[in-house]
Scaffold this active site. Sequence first.
Site, short mmCIF file in Angstrom:
data_model
loop_
_atom_site.label_atom_id
_atom_site.label_comp_id
_atom_site.label_asym_id
_atom_site.label_seq_id
_atom_site.Cartn_x
_atom_site.Cartn_y
_atom_site.Cartn_z
N LYS A 1 0.87 -1.19 0.00
CA LYS A 1 0.00 0.00 0.00
C LYS A 1 0.89 1.23 0.00
O LYS A 1 2.04 1.16 0.45
CB LYS A 1 -0.88 0.01 1.25
CG LYS A 1 -2.15 0.82 1.11
CD LYS A 1 -3.28 -0.01 0.53
CE LYS A 1 -4.59 0.74 0.51
NZ LYS A 1 -5.73 -0.16 0.33
N1 LIG Z 1 -11.24 2.13 -4.04
C1 LIG Z 1 -11.14 0.81 -3.89
O1 LIG Z 1 -11.14 0.07 -4.89
C2 LIG Z 1 -11.06 0.19 -2.55
C3 LIG Z 1 -11.22 0.92 -1.39
N2 LIG Z 1 -11.28 0.27 -0.19
C4 LIG Z 1 -11.48 0.99 1.05
O2 LIG Z 1 -12.79 1.58 1.06
C5 LIG Z 1 -12.80 2.79 1.82
C6 LIG Z 1 -13.29 3.94 0.95
O3 LIG Z 1 -12.45 4.03 -0.20
P1 LIG Z 1 -12.90 4.80 -1.52
O4 LIG Z 1 -14.36 4.69 -1.68
O5 LIG Z 1 -12.01 4.34 -2.59
O6 LIG Z 1 -12.51 6.28 -1.15
P2 LIG Z 1 -13.08 7.64 -1.78
O7 LIG Z 1 -12.04 8.65 -1.58
O8 LIG Z 1 -13.63 7.41 -3.13
O9 LIG Z 1 -14.33 7.96 -0.82
C7 LIG Z 1 -14.23 8.11 0.57
C8 LIG Z 1 -15.59 8.50 1.10
O10 LIG Z 1 -15.56 8.52 2.52
C9 LIG Z 1 -16.12 9.76 2.96
N3 LIG Z 1 -15.53 10.12 4.24
C10 LIG Z 1 -14.29 10.57 4.50
N4 LIG Z 1 -14.15 10.82 5.81
C11 LIG Z 1 -15.33 10.50 6.38
C12 LIG Z 1 -15.81 10.54 7.71
N5 LIG Z 1 -15.05 10.96 8.71
N6 LIG Z 1 -17.08 10.11 7.94
C13 LIG Z 1 -17.85 9.69 6.92
N7 LIG Z 1 -17.46 9.64 5.65
C14 LIG Z 1 -16.21 10.05 5.39
C15 LIG Z 1 -15.79 10.74 1.86
O11 LIG Z 1 -16.60 11.91 1.93
C16 LIG Z 1 -16.06 9.88 0.64
O12 LIG Z 1 -17.44 9.85 0.38
C17 LIG Z 1 -11.36 2.94 2.33
O13 LIG Z 1 -11.26 2.31 3.57
C18 LIG Z 1 -10.53 2.17 1.30
O14 LIG Z 1 -9.30 1.74 1.79
C19 LIG Z 1 -11.19 -1.09 -0.08
C20 LIG Z 1 -11.02 -1.84 -1.21
C21 LIG Z 1 -10.85 -1.27 -2.51
O1 LIG Z 2 -7.08 -2.94 -6.55
C1 LIG Z 2 -6.10 -3.10 -5.86
O2 LIG Z 2 -5.04 -3.54 -6.24
C2 LIG Z 2 -6.13 -2.78 -4.38
C3 LIG Z 2 -7.31 -2.00 -3.90
C4 LIG Z 2 -7.09 -1.65 -2.47
O3 LIG Z 2 -6.26 -0.81 -2.17
C5 LIG Z 2 -7.77 -2.38 -1.42
O4 LIG Z 2 -8.35 -3.44 -1.66
O5 LIG Z 2 -7.74 -1.92 -0.26
#
Ligand SMILES: NC(=O)C1=CN([C@@H]2O[C@H](COP(=O)(O)OP(=O)(O)OC[C@H]3O[C@@H](n4cnc5c(N)ncnc54)[C@H](O)[C@@H]3O)[C@@H](O)[C@H]2O)C=CC1
Ligand SMILES: O=C(O)CCC(=O)C(=O)O
Length: 420
Positions: free
Chosen positions: A106
């Site tokens: 990461k």
């Molecule tokens: N993008 C991906 O493919 C993956 C993401 N994740 C995990 O999912 C989670 C979200 O990631 P993404 O959706 O990619 O991020 P993103 O940046 O697209 O969205 C994050 C969201 O969380 C909200 N947020 C931030 N702080 C907050 C708070 N204090 N309370 C409530 N909402 C809050 C933001 O306003 C936004 O809507 C993270 O934990 C990330 O590590 C896990 C697997 C894959």
């Molecule tokens: O798509 C990936 O390689 C990893 C996505 C990711 O950061 C996660 O699963 O937390």
Amino acid sequence: MNSKYNPYDNVLSVVANAAGILGYSKSEYEAINYPERELKVAVPVKMDDGSVQVFEGYRIQHSTSRGPAKGGIRYHQNVNLDEVKALAAWMTFKCAVVNIPYGGGKGGIVCDPTKLSVGELRRLTRRFTAMIAPIIGPDQDIPAPDVGTNATVMGWIMDTYSMLKGHCVHGVVTGKPIELGGALGRGEATGRGVMLTTLNILKAMKQTPSDATAAVQGMGNVGSVSAKLLHQQGIRVVAVSDVSGGLYCADGLDIPDIISYLSAKRGNTLDGYKREGIRFITNEELLELDVTVLVPAALENQINETNADKIRAKIIVEGANGPTTVEADEILNKKGIVVVPDILANAGGVVVSYFEWVQNIQSVSWSEEHVNEQLKEIMDRAFDSVWDISQEKHTSLRTGAYLIAVKRVVDAKNMRGIWP
Ligand SMILES: NC(=O)C1=CN([C@@H]2O[C@H](COP(=O)(O)OP(=O)(O)OC[C@H]3O[C@@H](n4cnc5c(N)ncnc54)[C@H](O)[C@@H]3O)[C@@H](O)[C@H]2O)C=CC1
Ligand SMILES: O=C(O)CCC(=O)C(=O)O
């Protein structure tokens, strides 16, 4: 991140518990308590006003025992070493539980991307990529999107790395724009995995989707797609939230309308959304709603010892990485709340990233239908294996997932003969 909690301690505690049940001596699994490689960089960026700002960045490879390191890059003001270490370790166990041939890594940069211009973000990303280039690559370590990054950022990473190598290297990063070798379906993959996992757990608990309600915290990539697909499956999504607060409607929210609002609004936040019958709620209130399924899909440590006792959801499907602290997990278990752990529930993203990498290194392209079918196959199989072992050993689903994952990682390390 709530700085009171160290997410890396959370990882160590969960791994120690699984290793104990598996009967490993400390020396047999000690090595997986340490990331293999930690790179910290200081990234100078020329800002739009002509000044130079230096940003701290990290790329951490927790394990490469089962394959190249794999995992996202986060841009957020609270990024820190222990958070990136935990996120890298979770990737190792996530790739192991769904059985794709990767280790875990990461990266992150301490910055608030909402306060940077596109030009500043691009220069930051390019310089950061050049500084981590010695340790990334399609055979070594393959970044992807995470909080605060997206396909555009992945495109800049791919271009910068390719320029340094002197030829096009599609497979250095996943989650790219489709035009640059991105996989069809990757954008929605994590949320799709959350939806598939939710259907699996409802089925295992003999509940029908049309009788279920859901609340989703976070409306970014993972949360918004999870909400959209749960809604499409007939689950009544009664609440969603983001950093600006939340929306609640007992009859169910119009998720497509909310998503259109978010994409049209500057900053993509929910504040200002007004429709009849909708009540504004805080993030705290959202977490404590009486729903069938709660999907935390924002940041770590949202469910902790201060609110775990107030959680009324029957099931928690962890869309985010590390949303539940170890202390909260114990409280939830005692209350009989079923938690589907992050390393299983949000694995859809990395599974489709794997498909993207496979397509890139073979120079082929799959249809979205094929991607989604393969994703479902892997997610269903992983869910069944975690469910079965948890039933057999009378453990939580988190412990079940770690029993499978820790064994796969430790076995791979031993078979490679990395330690005596
Ligand atoms: N993008 C991906 O493919 C993956 C993401 N994740 C995990 O999912 C989670 C979200 O990631 P993404 O959706 O990619 O991020 P993103 O940046 O697209 O969205 C994050 C969201 O969380 C909200 N947020 C931030 N702080 C907050 C708070 N204090 N309370 C409530 N909402 C809050 C933001 O306003 C936004 O809507 C993270 O934990 C990330 O590590 C896990 C697997 C894959
Ligand atoms: O798509 C990936 O390689 C990893 C996505 C990711 O950061 C996660 O699963 O937390």
